[in-house]
Design a protein around this motif. Sequence first.
Motif, PDB file in Angstrom:
ATOM      1  N   LEU A   1     129.582 -60.217  29.724  1.00 23.65           N
ATOM      2  CA  LEU A   1     128.623 -59.915  30.802  1.00 23.65           C
ATOM      3  C   LEU A   1     129.080 -58.699  31.605  1.00 23.65           C
ATOM      4  O   LEU A   1     128.287 -57.801  31.914  1.00 23.65           O
ATOM      5  N   LEU A   2     130.379 -58.674  31.923  1.00 27.68           N
ATOM      6  CA  LEU A   2     130.882 -57.598  32.773  1.00 27.68           C
ATOM      7  C   LEU A   2     130.917 -56.263  32.028  1.00 27.68           C
ATOM      8  O   LEU A   2     130.601 -55.214  32.605  1.00 27.68           O
ATOM      9  N   LEU A   3     131.281 -56.304  30.736  1.00 30.49           N
ATOM     10  CA  LEU A   3     131.273 -55.066  29.944  1.00 30.49           C
ATOM     11  C   LEU A   3     129.849 -54.515  29.857  1.00 30.49           C
ATOM     12  O   LEU A   3     129.631 -53.305  29.945  1.00 30.49           O
ATOM     13  N   THR A   4     128.882 -55.423  29.702  1.00 32.14           N
ATOM     14  CA  THR A   4     127.483 -54.987  29.639  1.00 32.14           C
ATOM     15  C   THR A   4     127.030 -54.413  30.980  1.00 32.14           C
ATOM     16  O   THR A   4     126.299 -53.421  31.028  1.00 32.14           O
ATOM     17  N   SER A   5     127.503 -55.024  32.075  1.00 42.13           N
ATOM     18  CA  SER A   5     127.135 -54.498  33.397  1.00 42.13           C
ATOM     19  C   SER A   5     127.708 -53.101  33.598  1.00 42.13           C
ATOM     20  O   SER A   5     127.107 -52.270  34.284  1.00 42.13           O
TER      21      SER A   5
ATOM     22  N   VAL B   1     116.693 -45.536  37.217  1.00 46.23           N
ATOM     23  CA  VAL B   1     117.843 -45.806  38.098  1.00 46.23           C
ATOM     24  C   VAL B   1     117.663 -47.159  38.775  1.00 46.23           C
ATOM     25  O   VAL B   1     118.580 -47.986  38.817  1.00 46.23           O
ATOM     26  N   THR B   2     116.443 -47.417  39.273  1.00 47.13           N
ATOM     27  CA  THR B   2     116.175 -48.675  39.974  1.00 47.13           C
ATOM     28  C   THR B   2     116.402 -49.870  39.047  1.00 47.13           C
ATOM     29  O   THR B   2     117.105 -50.824  39.402  1.00 47.13           O
ATOM     30  N   LEU B   3     115.810 -49.803  37.847  1.00 48.74           N
ATOM     31  CA  LEU B   3     115.917 -50.929  36.914  1.00 48.74           C
ATOM     32  C   LEU B   3     117.358 -51.145  36.465  1.00 48.74           C
ATOM     33  O   LEU B   3     117.831 -52.285  36.371  1.00 48.74           O
ATOM     34  N   LEU B   4     118.057 -50.055  36.178  1.00 47.66           N
ATOM     35  CA  LEU B   4     119.436 -50.183  35.695  1.00 47.66           C
ATOM     36  C   LEU B   4     120.353 -50.738  36.781  1.00 47.66           C
ATOM     37  O   LEU B   4     121.234 -51.562  36.508  1.00 47.66           O
ATOM     38  N   LEU B   5     120.135 -50.309  38.036  1.00 44.94           N
ATOM     39  CA  LEU B   5     120.949 -50.853  39.129  1.00 44.94           C
ATOM     40  C   LEU B   5     120.643 -52.334  39.328  1.00 44.94           C
ATOM     41  O   LEU B   5     121.553 -53.146  39.533  1.00 44.94           O
ATOM     42  N   ALA B   6     119.359 -52.700  39.242  1.00 47.97           N
ATOM     43  CA  ALA B   6     118.984 -54.113  39.392  1.00 47.97           C
ATOM     44  C   ALA B   6     119.614 -54.943  38.273  1.00 47.97           C
ATOM     45  O   ALA B   6     120.122 -56.048  38.515  1.00 47.97           O
ATOM     46  N   ALA B   7     119.598 -54.408  37.051  1.00 49.40           N
ATOM     47  CA  ALA B   7     120.210 -55.128  35.914  1.00 49.40           C
ATOM     48  C   ALA B   7     121.709 -55.301  36.145  1.00 49.40           C
ATOM     49  O   ALA B   7     122.277 -56.364  35.863  1.00 49.40           O
ATOM     50  N   THR B   8     122.350 -54.256  36.674  1.00 48.19           N
ATOM     51  CA  THR B   8     123.791 -54.323  36.940  1.00 48.19           C
ATOM     52  C   THR B   8     124.098 -55.431  37.944  1.00 48.19           C
ATOM     53  O   THR B   8     124.998 -56.259  37.732  1.00 48.19           O
ATOM     54  N   ALA B   9     123.321 -55.461  39.032  1.00 48.71           N
ATOM     55  CA  ALA B   9     123.535 -56.493  40.052  1.00 48.71           C
ATOM     56  C   ALA B   9     123.287 -57.878  39.459  1.00 48.71           C
ATOM     57  O   ALA B   9     124.040 -58.827  39.722  1.00 48.71           O
ATOM     58  N   ALA B  10     122.241 -58.010  38.626  1.00 45.53           N
ATOM     59  CA  ALA B  10     121.921 -59.312  38.023  1.00 45.53           C
ATOM     60  C   ALA B  10     123.053 -59.785  37.116  1.00 45.53           C
ATOM     61  O   ALA B  10     123.431 -60.964  37.132  1.00 45.53           O
TER      62      ALA B  10
ATOM     63  N   GLY C   1     126.157 -58.944  37.392  1.00 47.61           N
ATOM     64  CA  GLY C   1     127.267 -59.311  38.281  1.00 47.61           C
ATOM     65  C   GLY C   1     127.073 -60.712  38.839  1.00 47.61           C
ATOM     66  O   GLY C   1     128.014 -61.511  38.896  1.00 47.61           O
ATOM     67  N   ILE C   2     125.821 -61.038  39.228  1.00 46.20           N
ATOM     68  CA  ILE C   2     125.533 -62.375  39.755  1.00 46.20           C
ATOM     69  C   ILE C   2     125.735 -63.422  38.655  1.00 46.20           C
ATOM     70  O   ILE C   2     126.311 -64.488  38.894  1.00 46.20           O
ATOM     71  N   ALA C   3     125.293 -63.095  37.427  1.00 46.57           N
ATOM     72  CA  ALA C   3     125.486 -64.028  36.306  1.00 46.57           C
ATOM     73  C   ALA C   3     126.973 -64.323  36.110  1.00 46.57           C
ATOM     74  O   ALA C   3     127.371 -65.473  35.889  1.00 46.57           O
ATOM     75  N   PHE C   4     127.796 -63.280  36.212  1.00 46.92           N
ATOM     76  CA  PHE C   4     129.251 -63.468  36.096  1.00 46.92           C
ATOM     77  C   PHE C   4     129.743 -64.454  37.159  1.00 46.92           C
ATOM     78  O   PHE C   4     130.500 -65.380  36.868  1.00 46.92           O
ATOM     79  N   LEU C   5     129.291 -64.244  38.404  1.00 47.76           N
ATOM     80  CA  LEU C   5     129.771 -65.092  39.498  1.00 47.76           C
ATOM     81  C   LEU C   5     129.318 -66.539  39.322  1.00 47.76           C
ATOM     82  O   LEU C   5     130.051 -67.478  39.641  1.00 47.76           O
ATOM     83  N   VAL C   6     128.105 -66.726  38.774  1.00 50.37           N
ATOM     84  CA  VAL C   6     127.612 -68.090  38.524  1.00 50.37           C
ATOM     85  C   VAL C   6     128.502 -68.779  37.484  1.00 50.37           C
ATOM     86  O   VAL C   6     128.946 -69.926  37.675  1.00 50.37           O
TER      87      VAL C   6
ATOM     88  N   ILE D   1     131.264 -57.907  46.616  1.00 51.67           N
ATOM     89  CA  ILE D   1     131.029 -56.678  47.377  1.00 51.67           C
ATOM     90  C   ILE D   1     130.272 -55.669  46.505  1.00 51.67           C
ATOM     91  O   ILE D   1     129.323 -55.025  46.944  1.00 51.67           O
ATOM     92  N   GLY D   2     130.686 -55.582  45.235  1.00 52.86           N
ATOM     93  CA  GLY D   2     130.025 -54.671  44.298  1.00 52.86           C
ATOM     94  C   GLY D   2     128.557 -55.011  44.109  1.00 52.86           C
ATOM     95  O   GLY D   2     127.696 -54.126  44.118  1.00 52.86           O
ATOM     96  N   VAL D   3     128.254 -56.314  43.947  1.00 54.50           N
ATOM     97  CA  VAL D   3     126.862 -56.751  43.769  1.00 54.50           C
ATOM     98  C   VAL D   3     126.037 -56.360  44.994  1.00 54.50           C
ATOM     99  O   VAL D   3     124.919 -55.845  44.864  1.00 54.50           O
ATOM    100  N   ALA D   4     126.600 -56.591  46.197  1.00 54.48           N
ATOM    101  CA  ALA D   4     125.870 -56.259  47.429  1.00 54.48           C
ATOM    102  C   ALA D   4     125.587 -54.758  47.485  1.00 54.48           C
ATOM    103  O   ALA D   4     124.471 -54.328  47.793  1.00 54.48           O
ATOM    104  N   LEU D   5     126.608 -53.937  47.158  1.00 53.43           N
ATOM    105  CA  LEU D   5     126.434 -52.478  47.187  1.00 53.43           C
ATOM    106  C   LEU D   5     125.370 -52.029  46.180  1.00 53.43           C
ATOM    107  O   LEU D   5     124.489 -51.220  46.507  1.00 53.43           O
ATOM    108  N   VAL D   6     125.461 -52.570  44.965  1.00 52.93           N
ATOM    109  CA  VAL D   6     124.548 -52.134  43.901  1.00 52.93           C
ATOM    110  C   VAL D   6     123.110 -52.573  44.206  1.00 52.93           C
ATOM    111  O   VAL D   6     122.164 -51.828  43.978  1.00 52.93           O
TER     112      VAL D   6
END
Lengths: 109, 214
Positions: free
Chosen positions: B72-76, B95-104, B106-111, B161-166
């Motif tokens: 998940l993290l490598l893909t992010s 840019v918008t979609l890719l940043l949203a995917a990155t944050a998602a 990251g959230i999946a990792f945290l879950v 912190i990264g998820v919040a920033l992204v």
Amino acid sequence: MNPAPVRAYVGVWIALLALLALTAGSAFVNLGAWNSVANLVIAAAKALLVAAFFMHLRRHASALVRVFAAAALFTLALLFALSGADYATRHIAPVPWSEPASATQSSSR
Amino acid sequence: MSAVHPIAEQFETREQQREADSLGTWVFLATEIMFFGPLLLAYLYGRTHYGEGFAIASGHTHVGLGTLNTALLLTSSLTMALAVRSSWIGGRRAVTLLLAATAALGIAFLVVKGIEYRKEWEEALVPPFRFVFSGEHARAVEVFYWLYFLTTGLHALHLTIGVALVAWLALRARRGEFGPHYHAPVEMTGLYWHFVDIVWIFLYPLIYLLERWR
């Protein structure tokens, strides 16, 4: 900016996942001490791929930025080498694992 | 907001400004390496002095979930790098979609990490609150799980912190703030994101893969 094509990024990602499969797979085969070597070498290779391509150290960073990135690793190496030399040459007595002296012993001092 | 973004007055050119941005971010990342470094040194000490206990402890981690999280993290990192690339050439929607995917991702990792923490709580592997382990190597196993929670906890904090920033950058990207004229926040947050990924790349084998062949 003249960025690399998307397929170059995807190629790096595929390489990263392949290295992940390699490190996970090799861990289930008994290679003795080489298990640890393989794990760390593969981790270093993955980190290098991320730093060179995703963090753009290879194509879009000045020599100065690269030197700063290397200096960070060098400082970490200093920490490991100097502290490691201390721990590696020190004899460890098994005392830290033992229970503290009982209350009756301490009262009879 | 899509007007040409002025460069700060202390810089001559846009390139010079980017150079200063990059250099400052890399200095910050260097201090971050020294933040995680001592924990890794503690791990090295434990692994070299109490190797058997560490191997037993690693056998109790959830290697499937750990491997999933690494993927998940490598893909992010891929989506983050592509977001930076798109911001250079000005693909507002991309840019918008890719940043949203990155944050998602990251959230999946945290879950997944949360699911793992819950399992470890149920298995009583959480020093000092709930730790039950018997046998000759119990103390070394406890040290391993101390380091496990310290390193993965510190990593999860960084990722949060990264998820919040992204996520914040994704909202700004949707308003069209980033493009060829102005993309420093995306690029510098990207460096931070990749750094957090690299920390995990090293944590993954150290935590999950010790003597798995047993």
